[in-house]
Design an enzyme around this catalytic site. Structure first.
Site, PDB file in Angstrom:
ATOM      1  N   THR A 133      37.483  50.333  40.686  1.00  0.00           N
ATOM      2  CA  THR A 133      37.584  49.542  41.909  1.00  0.00           C
ATOM      3  C   THR A 133      38.551  48.373  41.759  1.00  0.00           C
ATOM      4  O   THR A 133      38.769  47.879  40.648  1.00  0.00           O
ATOM      5  CB  THR A 133      36.182  48.997  42.271  1.00  0.00           C
ATOM      6  OG1 THR A 133      36.298  48.051  43.326  1.00  0.00           O
ATOM      7  CG2 THR A 133      35.505  48.304  41.087  1.00  0.00           C
ATOM      8  N   ASP A 134      39.060  47.886  42.885  1.00  0.00           N
ATOM      9  CA  ASP A 134      39.902  46.681  42.857  1.00  0.00           C
ATOM     10  C   ASP A 134      39.076  45.418  42.602  1.00  0.00           C
ATOM     11  O   ASP A 134      39.627  44.364  42.282  1.00  0.00           O
ATOM     12  CB  ASP A 134      40.709  46.540  44.157  1.00  0.00           C
ATOM     13  CG  ASP A 134      39.862  46.410  45.423  1.00  0.00           C
ATOM     14  OD1 ASP A 134      38.610  46.461  45.332  1.00  0.00           O
ATOM     15  OD2 ASP A 134      40.446  46.262  46.514  1.00  0.00           O
ATOM     16  N   GLU A 135      37.734  45.524  42.737  1.00  0.00           N
ATOM     17  CA  GLU A 135      36.897  44.317  42.600  1.00  0.00           C
ATOM     18  C   GLU A 135      36.921  43.753  41.183  1.00  0.00           C
ATOM     19  O   GLU A 135      36.550  42.603  40.967  1.00  0.00           O
ATOM     20  CB  GLU A 135      35.451  44.611  43.023  1.00  0.00           C
ATOM     21  CG  GLU A 135      35.365  45.029  44.464  1.00  0.00           C
ATOM     22  CD  GLU A 135      34.003  44.780  45.108  1.00  0.00           C
ATOM     23  OE1 GLU A 135      33.159  44.103  44.509  1.00  0.00           O
ATOM     24  OE2 GLU A 135      33.809  45.285  46.219  1.00  0.00           O
ATOM     25  N   TYR A 159      28.011  43.840  40.206  1.00  0.00           N
ATOM     26  CA  TYR A 159      28.655  45.153  40.379  1.00  0.00           C
ATOM     27  C   TYR A 159      30.037  45.172  39.739  1.00  0.00           C
ATOM     28  O   TYR A 159      30.344  46.039  38.908  1.00  0.00           O
ATOM     29  CB  TYR A 159      28.756  45.508  41.870  1.00  0.00           C
ATOM     30  CG  TYR A 159      29.756  46.624  42.146  1.00  0.00           C
ATOM     31  CD1 TYR A 159      29.496  47.932  41.740  1.00  0.00           C
ATOM     32  CD2 TYR A 159      30.973  46.362  42.792  1.00  0.00           C
ATOM     33  CE1 TYR A 159      30.424  48.955  41.966  1.00  0.00           C
ATOM     34  CE2 TYR A 159      31.891  47.370  43.021  1.00  0.00           C
ATOM     35  CZ  TYR A 159      31.618  48.665  42.611  1.00  0.00           C
ATOM     36  OH  TYR A 159      32.530  49.674  42.829  1.00  0.00           O
ATOM     37  N   LYS A 163      31.543  47.306  36.533  1.00  0.00           N
ATOM     38  CA  LYS A 163      32.692  48.230  36.628  1.00  0.00           C
ATOM     39  C   LYS A 163      33.799  47.790  35.668  1.00  0.00           C
ATOM     40  O   LYS A 163      34.457  48.619  35.040  1.00  0.00           O
ATOM     41  CB  LYS A 163      33.221  48.295  38.065  1.00  0.00           C
ATOM     42  CG  LYS A 163      32.327  49.001  39.057  1.00  0.00           C
ATOM     43  CD  LYS A 163      32.088  50.481  38.748  1.00  0.00           C
ATOM     44  CE  LYS A 163      33.302  51.345  38.981  1.00  0.00           C
ATOM     45  NZ  LYS A 163      32.973  52.796  38.857  1.00  0.00           N
TER      46      LYS A 163
HETATM   47  P1  NAD Z   1      27.978  55.936  46.207  1.00  0.00           P
HETATM   48  O1  NAD Z   1      27.008  54.855  45.885  1.00  0.00           O
HETATM   49  O2  NAD Z   1      28.101  56.417  47.595  1.00  0.00           O
HETATM   50  O3  NAD Z   1      27.648  57.226  45.317  1.00  0.00           O
HETATM   51  C1  NAD Z   1      27.334  57.146  43.961  1.00  0.00           C
HETATM   52  C2  NAD Z   1      26.805  58.509  43.514  1.00  0.00           C
HETATM   53  O4  NAD Z   1      26.522  58.431  42.112  1.00  0.00           O
HETATM   54  C3  NAD Z   1      25.515  58.924  44.211  1.00  0.00           C
HETATM   55  O5  NAD Z   1      25.572  60.273  44.590  1.00  0.00           O
HETATM   56  C4  NAD Z   1      24.443  58.698  43.152  1.00  0.00           C
HETATM   57  O6  NAD Z   1      23.338  59.566  43.283  1.00  0.00           O
HETATM   58  C5  NAD Z   1      25.232  58.991  41.871  1.00  0.00           C
HETATM   59  N1  NAD Z   1      24.657  58.326  40.686  1.00  0.00           N
HETATM   60  C6  NAD Z   1      24.265  57.022  40.593  1.00  0.00           C
HETATM   61  N2  NAD Z   1      23.768  56.797  39.360  1.00  0.00           N
HETATM   62  C7  NAD Z   1      23.886  57.962  38.666  1.00  0.00           C
HETATM   63  C8  NAD Z   1      23.568  58.361  37.340  1.00  0.00           C
HETATM   64  N3  NAD Z   1      23.020  57.497  36.476  1.00  0.00           N
HETATM   65  N4  NAD Z   1      23.827  59.628  36.955  1.00  0.00           N
HETATM   66  C9  NAD Z   1      24.364  60.519  37.836  1.00  0.00           C
HETATM   67  N5  NAD Z   1      24.683  60.205  39.100  1.00  0.00           N
HETATM   68  C10 NAD Z   1      24.440  58.948  39.510  1.00  0.00           C
HETATM   69  O7  NAD Z   1      29.360  55.434  45.623  1.00  0.00           O
HETATM   70  P2  NAD Z   1      30.839  55.662  46.201  1.00  0.00           P
HETATM   71  O8  NAD Z   1      31.116  54.651  47.217  1.00  0.00           O
HETATM   72  O9  NAD Z   1      30.998  57.106  46.513  1.00  0.00           O
HETATM   73  O10 NAD Z   1      31.681  55.282  44.899  1.00  0.00           O
HETATM   74  C11 NAD Z   1      32.033  56.288  43.948  1.00  0.00           C
HETATM   75  C12 NAD Z   1      32.833  55.629  42.833  1.00  0.00           C
HETATM   76  O11 NAD Z   1      34.008  55.046  43.382  1.00  0.00           O
HETATM   77  C13 NAD Z   1      32.097  54.488  42.137  1.00  0.00           C
HETATM   78  O12 NAD Z   1      32.394  54.543  40.766  1.00  0.00           O
HETATM   79  C14 NAD Z   1      32.660  53.217  42.764  1.00  0.00           C
HETATM   80  O13 NAD Z   1      32.600  52.145  41.852  1.00  0.00           O
HETATM   81  C15 NAD Z   1      34.082  53.669  43.030  1.00  0.00           C
HETATM   82  N6  NAD Z   1      34.758  52.986  44.166  1.00  0.00           N
HETATM   83  C16 NAD Z   1      34.165  52.919  45.395  1.00  0.00           C
HETATM   84  C17 NAD Z   1      34.847  52.349  46.477  1.00  0.00           C
HETATM   85  C18 NAD Z   1      34.239  52.271  47.856  1.00  0.00           C
HETATM   86  O14 NAD Z   1      34.829  51.637  48.734  1.00  0.00           O
HETATM   87  N7  NAD Z   1      33.103  52.891  48.123  1.00  0.00           N
HETATM   88  C19 NAD Z   1      36.128  51.831  46.269  1.00  0.00           C
HETATM   89  C20 NAD Z   1      36.698  51.901  44.992  1.00  0.00           C
HETATM   90  C21 NAD Z   1      36.007  52.506  43.954  1.00  0.00           C
HETATM   91  O1  DAU Z   2      36.838  46.973  47.033  1.00  0.00           O
HETATM   92  C1  DAU Z   2      36.227  48.171  46.652  1.00  0.00           C
HETATM   93  C2  DAU Z   2      34.734  48.049  46.812  1.00  0.00           C
HETATM   94  O2  DAU Z   2      34.467  48.111  48.207  1.00  0.00           O
HETATM   95  C3  DAU Z   2      33.955  49.120  46.071  1.00  0.00           C
HETATM   96  O3  DAU Z   2      34.175  48.996  44.687  1.00  0.00           O
HETATM   97  C4  DAU Z   2      32.457  49.020  46.374  1.00  0.00           C
HETATM   98  O4  DAU Z   2      31.765  50.086  45.756  1.00  0.00           O
HETATM   99  C5  DAU Z   2      32.275  49.108  47.878  1.00  0.00           C
HETATM  100  O5  DAU Z   2      30.916  48.948  48.203  1.00  0.00           O
HETATM  101  C6  DAU Z   2      33.105  48.044  48.586  1.00  0.00           C
HETATM  102  O6  DAU Z   2      32.588  46.720  48.299  1.00  0.00           O
HETATM  103  P1  DAU Z   2      32.496  45.572  49.433  1.00  0.00           P
HETATM  104  O7  DAU Z   2      31.494  44.583  49.009  1.00  0.00           O
HETATM  105  O8  DAU Z   2      33.862  45.098  49.783  1.00  0.00           O
HETATM  106  O9  DAU Z   2      31.974  46.505  50.660  1.00  0.00           O
HETATM  107  P2  DAU Z   2      30.878  46.213  51.798  1.00  0.00           P
HETATM  108  O10 DAU Z   2      31.042  47.289  52.827  1.00  0.00           O
HETATM  109  O11 DAU Z   2      29.539  45.958  51.245  1.00  0.00           O
HETATM  110  O12 DAU Z   2      31.423  44.849  52.437  1.00  0.00           O
HETATM  111  C7  DAU Z   2      32.722  44.778  53.009  1.00  0.00           C
HETATM  112  C8  DAU Z   2      32.913  43.345  53.473  1.00  0.00           C
HETATM  113  O13 DAU Z   2      32.049  43.118  54.592  1.00  0.00           O
HETATM  114  C9  DAU Z   2      32.540  42.314  52.437  1.00  0.00           C
HETATM  115  O14 DAU Z   2      33.418  41.201  52.565  1.00  0.00           O
HETATM  116  C10 DAU Z   2      31.123  41.893  52.816  1.00  0.00           C
HETATM  117  C11 DAU Z   2      31.118  42.062  54.324  1.00  0.00           C
HETATM  118  N1  DAU Z   2      29.818  42.447  54.928  1.00  0.00           N
HETATM  119  C12 DAU Z   2      29.143  43.505  54.390  1.00  0.00           C
HETATM  120  C13 DAU Z   2      27.925  43.878  54.919  1.00  0.00           C
HETATM  121  C14 DAU Z   2      27.147  45.030  54.312  1.00  0.00           C
HETATM  122  C15 DAU Z   2      29.329  41.757  56.019  1.00  0.00           C
HETATM  123  O15 DAU Z   2      29.976  40.816  56.509  1.00  0.00           O
HETATM  124  N2  DAU Z   2      28.130  42.140  56.549  1.00  0.00           N
HETATM  125  C16 DAU Z   2      27.390  43.160  56.016  1.00  0.00           C
HETATM  126  O16 DAU Z   2      26.270  43.432  56.528  1.00  0.00           O
END
Ligand code: NAD
Ligand code: DAU
Length: 372
Positions: A133-135, A159, A163
């Site tokens: 992730t970019d975080e 989180y 990561k």
């Molecule tokens: P998600 O939370 O939707 O899905 C995570 C999946 O991993 C789920 O299916 C869960 O059951 C499985 N899981 C969790 N713990 C596990 C374990 N111990 N063993 C096996 N499986 C397990 O997450 P996502 O949003 O699909 O993110 C996927 C990956 O991409 C993550 O590594 C996250 O850090 C990264 N990522 C997410 C975003 C985003 O915006 N969602 C952006 C950049 C990177």
């Molecule tokens: O940047 C990549 C990341 O993006 C991933 O690594 C994470 O897995 C993914 O969950 C996401 O993280 P964020 O914290 O940016 O996503 P989220 O959708 O939770 O929040 C997006 C923005 O919106 C953040 O600034 C918080 C804000 N927010 C979120 C929620 C859930 C609100 O203002 N209200 C809300 O209820």
């Protein structure tokens, strides 16, 4: 040839599995623990498809990992599995350490043992692709340049710290043992199968349910949004041609404030599913207490990926967000399936405190609304 995908029942993982099997005959073994975020409904269209083998299990289970690798002999491990929600990491960080740090360590060890025993040419061809992730880079000032791969790591939440730790482990397994790794650091994804705890699907869900759309703090925080299928195409490209040991930033060049994102959602919903009373969904926007340690701005410079591997996103934010709203409107059964018991408990926990400190966009006075 086979891929081992971890976390392939989650948001990005399931989009990747569906996307991969739409493009390729190469089978996937999908290892997922099915936490609250994992959902086999995402993969329902693959029922009976021999190219997809689902394994219910934990990436922390050494014995299972050894068995799966020996049995399926994958040419690559694609590691999506993680605890992924920042707010949950604030309420309970331990699962994030268990899965993101310890789980990634166990997976790396299992992959190393498997890879070390391979013969050429399989050994040279093997890849471990870590999805990150970019975080990990922390928060940017308003006028600072976007994150490049050289930006130093400054994770701010449990989180992102977990990561960042996993990224460092992946890097070390390459430098110390020679494991052929690739790491991608991607910005915020959105699209189909996004669990409605995250901003975009939560607000679509709440809007249609007539509930408040909770905006943390002043709503001026910036995220850089990428349509999930563009993330999948970037991962395919990095797997095919990425230089071993390198990291690649993935992003959509779409910086938006949270308020802009939610206002855009409201405008699209006003057009596609207008409220019965003729009012805009924007009426439901409600400012709530901020996230502790909330990062102000993320922005990804994805030029290395474009320059070296020729990858560019196919969707603009405008096209991707419209597709996303249309998907949610057409898949209300899926939403109902994931917003039952355990989901309600999370919403009650996360938005209960915020009750004390909420105001609507129209009036920043003392109007108190129930946030969810
Ligand atoms: P998600 O939370 O939707 O899905 C995570 C999946 O991993 C789920 O299916 C869960 O059951 C499985 N899981 C969790 N713990 C596990 C374990 N111990 N063993 C096996 N499986 C397990 O997450 P996502 O949003 O699909 O993110 C996927 C990956 O991409 C993550 O590594 C996250 O850090 C990264 N990522 C997410 C975003 C985003 O915006 N969602 C952006 C950049 C990177
Ligand atoms: O940047 C990549 C990341 O993006 C991933 O690594 C994470 O897995 C993914 O969950 C996401 O993280 P964020 O914290 O940016 O996503 P989220 O959708 O939770 O929040 C997006 C923005 O919106 C953040 O600034 C918080 C804000 N927010 C979120 C929620 C859930 C609100 O203002 N209200 C809300 O209820």
């Amino acid at each position: 040839m086979t891929l081992l995908v971890t976390g392939g029942a989650g948001f990005i993982g399931s989009n990747f599995v569906l996307d991969w099997l739409a493009h390729s005959a190469e089978p996937i073994v999908n290892l997922d623990k099915l936490t609250y975020a994992g959902n086999l409904q995402n993969l329902a269209s693959l029922q009976g498809d021999a190219r997809h083998t689902f394994v219910h299990g934990d990436i922390g289970d050494r014995e299972l990992l050894g068995r799966l690798l020996a049995q399926h002999r994958p040419r690559a491990v694609l590691h999506f599995a993680a605890e992924s929600h920042v707010d949950r990491s604030i309420h309970g960080p331990e699962d994030f350490i268990d899965t993101n740090v310890l789980g990634t360590f166990r997976l790396l060890e299992a992959a190393r043992q498997y890879w070390q025993a391979l013969e050429a040419p399989e050994k040279e061809a093997f890849r471990f692709l870590h999805v990150s992730t970019d975080e990990v880079y922390g928060s940017l000032d308003a006028d600072a340049p976007a994150f490049t791969e050289q930006h130093r790591y400054e994770p701010n939440s449990p989180y992102s710290a977990s990561k960042a730790a996993s990224d460092h482990l992946v890097r070390a397994w390459h430098h110390t043992y020679g494991l052929p790794v690739l790491t991608t650091n991607c910005s915020n994804n959105y699209g189909p199968y996004h669990f409605p705890e995250k901003l975009i699907p939560l607000c679509i869900h709440n809007a249609l349910a007539g509930k408040p759309l909770p905006i943390y703090g002043d709503g001026r925080q910036i995220r850089d949004w990428l349509y999930v299928q563009d993330h999948c195409s970037a991962i395919r490209r990095v797997l095919a041609a990425g230089r071993v040991g390198e990291t690649y930033n993935v992003g959509g060049w779409n910086e938006k404030t949270n308020l802009e994102v939610v206002q855009t959602l409201c405008a699209i919903l006003d057009e596609l599913a207008p409220r019965a009373d003729g009012q805009s969904y924007a009426q439901q926007i409600t400012f709530v207490q901020d996230r502790p340690g909330h990062d102000r701005r993320y922005a990804i410079d994805a030029s290395k990926l474009e320059r070296e591997l020729g990858w560019k996103p196919a969707e603009t934010f405008e096209s991707g967000i419209r597709k996303t709203v249309q998907w949610y409107l057409a898949h209300q059964d899926w939403v109902r399936g994931v917003t039952s018991g355990a989901y309600r408990q999370w919403i009650d926990l996360q938005y209960a405190d915020a009750n004390a400190d909420t105001h609507t966009e129209a009036s920043t006075s003392s109007t108190t609304k129930e946030p969810a």
